[in-house]
Design a protein around this motif. Structure first.
Motif, PDB file in Angstrom:
ATOM      1  N   ARG A 126      -3.817  27.591 -11.355  1.00 47.49           N
ATOM      2  CA  ARG A 126      -3.524  27.605 -12.644  1.00 47.49           C
ATOM      3  C   ARG A 126      -2.068  28.673 -12.956  1.00 47.49           C
ATOM      4  NH1 ARG A 126      -9.438  26.432 -15.050  1.00 47.49           N
ATOM      5  NH2 ARG A 126     -10.090  24.876 -15.538  1.00 47.49           N
ATOM      6  N   GLY A 127      -2.441  30.136 -12.585  1.00 46.20           N
ATOM      7  CA  GLY A 127      -1.743  30.792 -12.340  1.00 46.20           C
ATOM      8  C   GLY A 127       0.018  30.840 -12.325  1.00 46.20           C
ATOM      9  N   ASP A 128       0.326  29.739 -11.657  1.00 46.83           N
ATOM     10  CA  ASP A 128       1.343  28.997 -11.076  1.00 46.83           C
ATOM     11  C   ASP A 128       1.886  27.928 -12.594  1.00 46.83           C
ATOM     12  OD1 ASP A 128       1.241  29.506  -9.039  1.00 46.83           O
ATOM     13  OD2 ASP A 128       0.136  28.130  -7.743  1.00 46.83           O
ATOM     14  N   LYS A 129       1.633  27.614 -13.847  1.00 49.36           N
ATOM     15  CA  LYS A 129       1.860  26.921 -14.643  1.00 49.36           C
ATOM     16  C   LYS A 129       2.791  27.951 -15.508  1.00 49.36           C
ATOM     17  CE  LYS A 129       0.990  24.463 -18.555  1.00 49.36           C
ATOM     18  NZ  LYS A 129       0.968  22.592 -18.553  1.00 49.36           N
ATOM     19  N   GLN A 130       4.402  27.115 -16.106  1.00 48.41           N
ATOM     20  CA  GLN A 130       5.251  28.222 -16.378  1.00 48.41           C
ATOM     21  C   GLN A 130       6.017  27.410 -17.441  1.00 48.41           C
ATOM     22  OE1 GLN A 130       6.543  31.135 -14.366  1.00 48.41           O
ATOM     23  NE2 GLN A 130       4.812  30.462 -12.643  1.00 48.41           N
ATOM     24  N   GLY A 131       5.634  26.495 -17.404  1.00 53.87           N
ATOM     25  CA  GLY A 131       6.367  25.913 -18.522  1.00 53.87           C
ATOM     26  C   GLY A 131       5.148  24.186 -19.221  1.00 53.87           C
ATOM     27  N   GLU A 132       5.861  24.205 -20.284  1.00 56.03           N
ATOM     28  CA  GLU A 132       4.898  22.507 -21.177  1.00 56.03           C
ATOM     29  C   GLU A 132       5.019  21.229 -19.711  1.00 56.03           C
ATOM     30  OE1 GLU A 132       2.309  22.728 -23.859  1.00 56.03           O
ATOM     31  OE2 GLU A 132       3.317  24.664 -23.070  1.00 56.03           O
ATOM     32  N   GLY A 133       6.311  21.078 -19.636  1.00 48.00           N
ATOM     33  CA  GLY A 133       5.936  20.364 -18.524  1.00 48.00           C
ATOM     34  C   GLY A 133       6.911  19.102 -19.510  1.00 48.00           C
TER      35      GLY A 133
END
Length: 192
Positions: free
Chosen positions: A139-146
């Motif tokens: 989960r912590g790898d999410k950097q943006g909305e996509g």
């Protein structure tokens, strides 16, 4: 062309050059009996693409996307296709492209991805080679909305699906995209 080459390209004509060049190719093929036969085929000359499946081994999930695909609509199936993040190479290396598409489509950045195979979706009418990767995420790898690039017409829904459910979706036909089926089957083999 080699002297013993059983194929001689004798002509190419560009029929369309919108999304990817569509060529009419005339060629001669030496048959097994030694005679030559002339044939014509229409071929999309696509530079290829890269696709990635990310798996969270702790939560046993995979990251997939859903977006509209006109080919699926014209084939009479659900036009909102569930897929792995992917994109055309556009003069980038497969490694570069797969990381860029992953971030654009899902908002996630992968720590590591590894190439597991390359395949040709339809060698009779496409020059495309798809480079396939597997990787892990959390989960912590999410950097943006996509969601893709609006200026490219993309409207991508990000899906986080239980890995066993994703395998069932291949079996029952809810996932029909070739690169996605191949990568999910590869992951299933690796988890066995």
């Amino acid at each position: 062309m080699e002297k013993n080459d059983p194929i001689r390209i004798v002509g190419e004509e560009i029929l369309s050059d919108d999304y990817a060049p569509l060529k009419k190719v005339s060629y001669e093929q030496r048959r097994r009996d030694g005679s030559w036969q002339r044939q014509q085929r229409e071929v999309y000359a696509n530079a290829g693409g890269a696709a990635v499946l990310l798996h969270d081994p702790t939560r046993r999930t995979v990251l997939l996307t859903r977006q509209f695909r006109i080919g699926a609509r014209l084939a009479g199936i659900d036009a909102f296709v569930i897929e792995v993040p992917a994109g055309m190479l556009d003069d980038a290396s497969p490694d570069q492209r797969v990381r860029a598409e992953l971030c654009e489509e899902t908002g996630y950045r992968a720590k590591e991805v590894r190439k597991v195979l390359a395949f040709m979706p339809n060698p009779s009418s496409l020059t495309e080679i798809v480079h396939c990767y597997l990787g892990e995420y959390e989960r912590g790898d999410k950097q943006g909305e996509g969601g893709g690039k609006e200026e490219e017409g993309e409207d991508i829904e990000v899906l986080e699906i239980d890995v066993d459910e994703a395998f069932r979706m291949v079996e029952d036909g809810r996932i029909v995209d070739a690169k996605t089926v191949i990568l999910l089957q590869r992951l299933q083999q690796e988890l066995s």
